[in-house]
Design a protein around this motif. Structure first.
Motif, PDB file in Angstrom:
ATOM      1  N   GLU A 165       0.816  -1.215   0.000  1.00  0.00           N
ATOM      2  CA  GLU A 165       0.000   0.000   0.000  1.00  0.00           C
ATOM      3  C   GLU A 165       0.855   1.274   0.000  1.00  0.00           C
ATOM      4  OE1 GLU A 165      -2.831  -0.104   3.197  1.00  0.00           O
ATOM      5  OE2 GLU A 165      -3.444  -2.144   2.669  1.00  0.00           O
ATOM      6  N   LEU A 166       2.169   1.104   0.052  1.00  0.00           N
ATOM      7  CA  LEU A 166       3.052   2.275   0.033  1.00  0.00           C
ATOM      8  C   LEU A 166       3.370   2.659  -1.399  1.00  0.00           C
ATOM      9  CD1 LEU A 166       6.095   2.081   2.461  1.00  0.00           C
ATOM     10  CD2 LEU A 166       4.256   3.729   2.410  1.00  0.00           C
ATOM     11  N   LEU A 167       3.525   3.965  -1.665  1.00  0.00           N
ATOM     12  CA  LEU A 167       3.957   4.387  -2.991  1.00  0.00           C
ATOM     13  C   LEU A 167       5.311   3.763  -3.302  1.00  0.00           C
ATOM     14  CD1 LEU A 167       3.391   8.261  -3.305  1.00  0.00           C
ATOM     15  CD2 LEU A 167       2.025   6.400  -4.247  1.00  0.00           C
ATOM     16  N   PRO A 168       5.468   3.178  -4.494  1.00  0.00           N
ATOM     17  CA  PRO A 168       6.762   2.571  -4.846  1.00  0.00           C
ATOM     18  C   PRO A 168       7.909   3.586  -4.760  1.00  0.00           C
ATOM     19  CG  PRO A 168       5.110   2.080  -6.516  1.00  0.00           C
ATOM     20  CD  PRO A 168       4.473   3.015  -5.543  1.00  0.00           C
ATOM     21  N   THR A 169       7.600   4.861  -5.038  1.00  0.00           N
ATOM     22  CA  THR A 169       8.645   5.887  -4.974  1.00  0.00           C
ATOM     23  C   THR A 169       9.124   6.100  -3.535  1.00  0.00           C
ATOM     24  OG1 THR A 169       6.767   7.379  -5.103  1.00  0.00           O
ATOM     25  CG2 THR A 169       8.159   7.245  -7.030  1.00  0.00           C
ATOM     26  N   ILE A 170       8.248   5.889  -2.570  1.00  0.00           N
ATOM     27  CA  ILE A 170       8.660   5.974  -1.164  1.00  0.00           C
ATOM     28  C   ILE A 170       9.512   4.748  -0.826  1.00  0.00           C
ATOM     29  CG2 ILE A 170       7.845   5.877   1.229  1.00  0.00           C
ATOM     30  CD1 ILE A 170       6.795   8.410   0.462  1.00  0.00           C
ATOM     31  N   ARG A 171       8.985   3.584  -1.204  1.00  0.00           N
ATOM     32  CA  ARG A 171       9.708   2.335  -0.904  1.00  0.00           C
ATOM     33  C   ARG A 171      11.125   2.366  -1.444  1.00  0.00           C
ATOM     34  NH1 ARG A 171       5.309  -1.207  -2.357  1.00  0.00           N
ATOM     35  NH2 ARG A 171       6.404  -1.600  -4.308  1.00  0.00           N
ATOM     36  N   SER A 172      11.251   2.850  -2.687  1.00  0.00           N
ATOM     37  CA  SER A 172      12.550   2.748  -3.347  1.00  0.00           C
ATOM     38  C   SER A 172      13.587   3.700  -2.727  1.00  0.00           C
ATOM     39  CB  SER A 172      12.409   3.031  -4.845  1.00  0.00           C
ATOM     40  OG  SER A 172      12.068   4.389  -5.023  1.00  0.00           O
ATOM     41  N   ARG A 173      13.149   4.674  -1.937  1.00  0.00           N
ATOM     42  CA  ARG A 173      14.107   5.585  -1.314  1.00  0.00           C
ATOM     43  C   ARG A 173      14.513   5.132   0.083  1.00  0.00           C
ATOM     44  NH1 ARG A 173      11.761   7.793  -5.209  1.00  0.00           N
ATOM     45  NH2 ARG A 173      12.798   9.364  -6.491  1.00  0.00           N
ATOM     46  N   CYS A 174      14.012   3.974   0.492  1.00  0.00           N
ATOM     47  CA  CYS A 174      14.326   3.466   1.834  1.00  0.00           C
ATOM     48  C   CYS A 174      15.113   2.169   1.723  1.00  0.00           C
ATOM     49  CB  CYS A 174      13.041   3.149   2.605  1.00  0.00           C
ATOM     50  SG  CYS A 174      11.952   4.540   2.830  1.00  0.00           S
ATOM     51  N   GLN A 175      15.911   1.909   2.734  1.00  0.00           N
ATOM     52  CA  GLN A 175      16.480   0.573   2.880  1.00  0.00           C
ATOM     53  C   GLN A 175      15.466  -0.232   3.678  1.00  0.00           C
ATOM     54  OE1 GLN A 175      20.227  -0.508   2.946  1.00  0.00           O
ATOM     55  NE2 GLN A 175      21.221   1.496   3.045  1.00  0.00           N
ATOM     56  N   THR A 176      15.043  -1.352   3.103  1.00  0.00           N
ATOM     57  CA  THR A 176      13.989  -2.121   3.749  1.00  0.00           C
ATOM     58  C   THR A 176      14.567  -3.173   4.686  1.00  0.00           C
ATOM     59  OG1 THR A 176      12.521  -1.806   1.873  1.00  0.00           O
ATOM     60  CG2 THR A 176      12.014  -3.638   3.329  1.00  0.00           C
ATOM     61  N   LEU A 177      14.014  -3.220   5.882  1.00  0.00           N
ATOM     62  CA  LEU A 177      14.354  -4.293   6.814  1.00  0.00           C
ATOM     63  C   LEU A 177      13.102  -5.152   6.965  1.00  0.00           C
ATOM     64  CD1 LEU A 177      16.750  -4.956   8.908  1.00  0.00           C
ATOM     65  CD2 LEU A 177      15.085  -4.211  10.577  1.00  0.00           C
ATOM     66  N   SER A 178      13.169  -6.375   6.468  1.00  0.00           N
ATOM     67  CA  SER A 178      11.979  -7.242   6.538  1.00  0.00           C
ATOM     68  C   SER A 178      11.889  -7.883   7.907  1.00  0.00           C
ATOM     69  CB  SER A 178      12.059  -8.340   5.480  1.00  0.00           C
ATOM     70  OG  SER A 178      12.052  -7.752   4.223  1.00  0.00           O
ATOM     71  N   LEU A 179      10.720  -7.718   8.512  1.00  0.00           N
ATOM     72  CA  LEU A 179      10.497  -8.315   9.833  1.00  0.00           C
ATOM     73  C   LEU A 179       9.661  -9.572   9.655  1.00  0.00           C
ATOM     74  CD1 LEU A 179       9.500  -5.091  11.766  1.00  0.00           C
ATOM     75  CD2 LEU A 179      11.732  -6.196  11.694  1.00  0.00           C
ATOM     76  N   SER A 180      10.000 -10.591  10.402  1.00  0.00           N
ATOM     77  CA  SER A 180       9.147 -11.774  10.347  1.00  0.00           C
ATOM     78  C   SER A 180       8.743 -12.145  11.767  1.00  0.00           C
ATOM     79  CB  SER A 180       9.860 -12.921   9.640  1.00  0.00           C
ATOM     80  OG  SER A 180      11.147 -13.048  10.162  1.00  0.00           O
ATOM     81  N   VAL A 181       7.853 -13.111  11.835  1.00  0.00           N
ATOM     82  CA  VAL A 181       7.369 -13.579  13.126  1.00  0.00           C
ATOM     83  C   VAL A 181       8.565 -14.070  13.946  1.00  0.00           C
ATOM     84  CG1 VAL A 181       6.053 -15.478  14.117  1.00  0.00           C
ATOM     85  CG2 VAL A 181       5.077 -14.131  12.269  1.00  0.00           C
ATOM     86  N   PRO A 182       8.683 -13.628  15.209  1.00  0.00           N
ATOM     87  CA  PRO A 182       9.876 -13.994  15.987  1.00  0.00           C
ATOM     88  C   PRO A 182       9.885 -15.471  16.397  1.00  0.00           C
ATOM     89  CG  PRO A 182       8.351 -12.778  17.359  1.00  0.00           C
ATOM     90  CD  PRO A 182       7.773 -12.762  15.969  1.00  0.00           C
ATOM     91  N   GLU A 183      11.043 -15.910  16.843  1.00  0.00           N
ATOM     92  CA  GLU A 183      11.170 -17.258  17.415  1.00  0.00           C
ATOM     93  C   GLU A 183      10.117 -17.436  18.502  1.00  0.00           C
ATOM     94  OE1 GLU A 183      13.488 -19.793  17.122  1.00  0.00           O
ATOM     95  OE2 GLU A 183      14.155 -18.793  15.277  1.00  0.00           O
ATOM     96  N   PRO A 184       9.331 -18.540  18.452  1.00  0.00           N
ATOM     97  CA  PRO A 184       8.289 -18.718  19.484  1.00  0.00           C
ATOM     98  C   PRO A 184       8.842 -18.669  20.904  1.00  0.00           C
ATOM     99  CG  PRO A 184       8.015 -20.331  17.724  1.00  0.00           C
ATOM    100  CD  PRO A 184       9.288 -19.582  17.427  1.00  0.00           C
ATOM    101  N   ALA A 185      10.047 -19.214  21.119  1.00  0.00           N
ATOM    102  CA  ALA A 185      10.583 -19.237  22.489  1.00  0.00           C
ATOM    103  C   ALA A 185      10.792 -17.803  23.001  1.00  0.00           C
ATOM    104  CB  ALA A 185      11.894 -20.017  22.538  1.00  0.00           C
ATOM    105  N   LEU A 186      11.289 -16.908  22.127  1.00  0.00           N
ATOM    106  CA  LEU A 186      11.498 -15.512  22.529  1.00  0.00           C
ATOM    107  C   LEU A 186      10.166 -14.820  22.780  1.00  0.00           C
ATOM    108  CD1 LEU A 186      14.325 -14.118  20.189  1.00  0.00           C
ATOM    109  CD2 LEU A 186      14.472 -14.758  22.601  1.00  0.00           C
ATOM    110  N   ALA A 187       9.207 -15.073  21.876  1.00  0.00           N
ATOM    111  CA  ALA A 187       7.891 -14.447  21.999  1.00  0.00           C
ATOM    112  C   ALA A 187       7.209 -14.896  23.292  1.00  0.00           C
ATOM    113  CB  ALA A 187       7.032 -14.794  20.791  1.00  0.00           C
ATOM    114  N   LEU A 188       7.297 -16.187  23.597  1.00  0.00           N
ATOM    115  CA  LEU A 188       6.656 -16.712  24.808  1.00  0.00           C
ATOM    116  C   LEU A 188       7.324 -16.149  26.059  1.00  0.00           C
ATOM    117  CD1 LEU A 188       6.042 -20.424  23.747  1.00  0.00           C
ATOM    118  CD2 LEU A 188       4.305 -18.674  24.173  1.00  0.00           C
TER     119      LEU A 188
END
Ligand SMILES: [Zn+2]
Length: 342
Positions: A165-188
């Protein structure tokens, strides 16, 4: 790294390893702790004692100012509705316009003097945008110019739960850090630190698809392992009394997950959010599909139901219709369920 949930610490280390990136986009499904991560990253960038690339010291004047929310070189851009929800500002009084769920152009324009001034404390200046997809197109375009010519001290951290949903022009000017679901043990471990018991933490983390922030939100709304276990049986009886306290959004989300699990099971798959032991045998997938559609419609109405009691009753009746093996919301169904015929 004081205050940062342990499940976010690996992500902070990755963000800091990006070095002098002037704009970082924290991207991943909502509920992963983007807001906390953005704050920790801004704090590290502004810290006055730590070397670049290290987490904030947590003790210097700058770190204290970030924690108090009064650092002159840190600005947050977020929708008015979220500022109210997080307690940054008061809800508007009776008869006033509802706070917006969008980040609007006047709010972006209002940052001009901040982005153009020099740094108050001589370190960096940080503009944090949460969530970035809340900017409408006009607002995003207005931001673009600043993002393109940030000057030497201005840095950006954008969080985003829906990168498409972000403008591609905004995305392309950022360095993206992809976040994923954390390790269950850490989350718990983190959920237990927040005061949840072992069984509640496990059940709610599962319900939240592994997202600890959302699991905590369920817990604070009064959900726990026991109530989750009884929900499917209550729905079979068409009883939703007492559940309105969850609020329309969480309630419809919860029922949506139940519908999703039953749909999976009608196709021979394992449930994702609920324990199979608590679920009735699945009914025909067409009926469950219809329920999922009804819930999407209910979500739209649920924020302001005209008659909340009736709205709840219709939710309960829909759930019962979808889950009961004969398809009718009959009060006295004494026949054994013949699931194999469905
Ligand atoms: Zn510091």
């Amino acid at each position: 790294m004081s205050g940062l949930p342990i499940f976010l610490q690996p992500a902070l280390a990755r963000a800091l390893a990006l070095g002098r990136a002037h704009a970082v986009l924290l991207s991943g499904p909502a509920g992963l702790g983007q807001l906390e991560l953005a704050r920790a990253l801004a704090k590290a960038w502004l810290c006055e004692t730590q070397a670049a690339g290290q987490p904030a010291c947590g003790h210097c004047p700058s770190c204290h100012l970030v924690e108090q929310g009064s650092h002159p070189d840190l600005r947050w851009l977020m929708p008015a509705a979220l500022r109210v929800e997080l307690g940054f500002e008061e809800a508007p009084g009776e008869g006033k316009a509802k706070p917006s769920k969008e980040i609007r152009i006047d709010e972006v324009r209002g940052l001009q003097s901040f982005t153009q001034s020099t740094s108050g404390r001589g370190q960096a200046k940080v503009l944090a945008i949460h969530p970035a997809e809340a900017m409408n197109t006009v607002a995003a375009n207005a931001l673009l110019k600043t993002l393109e010519e940030p000057g030497s001290v201005l840095r950006f951290v954008l969080s985003c739960g829906a990168p498409e949903e972000l403008l591609p022009t905004i995305r392309s000017r950022c360095q993206t850090l992809s976040l994923s679901v954390p390790e269950p043990a850490l989350a718990l471990a983190w959920l237990r630190e927040q005061g949840l018991g072992e069984a509640d933490a496990a059940a709610l983390l599962r319900l939240a698809g592994g997202r600890p922030g959302q699991a905590l939100q369920w817990a604070r709304a009064g959900l726990g392992a026991d109530r989750l276990a009884e929900l499917p049986q209550l729905m079979l009886r068409g009883e939703l009394g007492g559940w309105e306290a969850l609020g329309p959004t969480l309630l419809v989300d919860l029922l949506g997950r139940l519908a999703h699990d039953q749909l999976r099971r009608s196709h021979g798959q394992e449930p994702l959010y609920f324990s199979a032991a608590h679920l009735p045998p699945p009914t025909a997938s067409a009926r469950l599909q219809r329920w999922a559609t009804e819930l999407r419609e209910a979500r739209a109405k649920g924020e302001h139901p005209l008659v909340p009691g009736l709205w709840m009753e219709s939710l309960a009746a829909q759930a019962q219709r979808a889950l009961k093996s004969d398809g009718r919301p009959a009060a006295a169904d004494k026949r054994p369920a013949l699931h194999s015929t469905l």
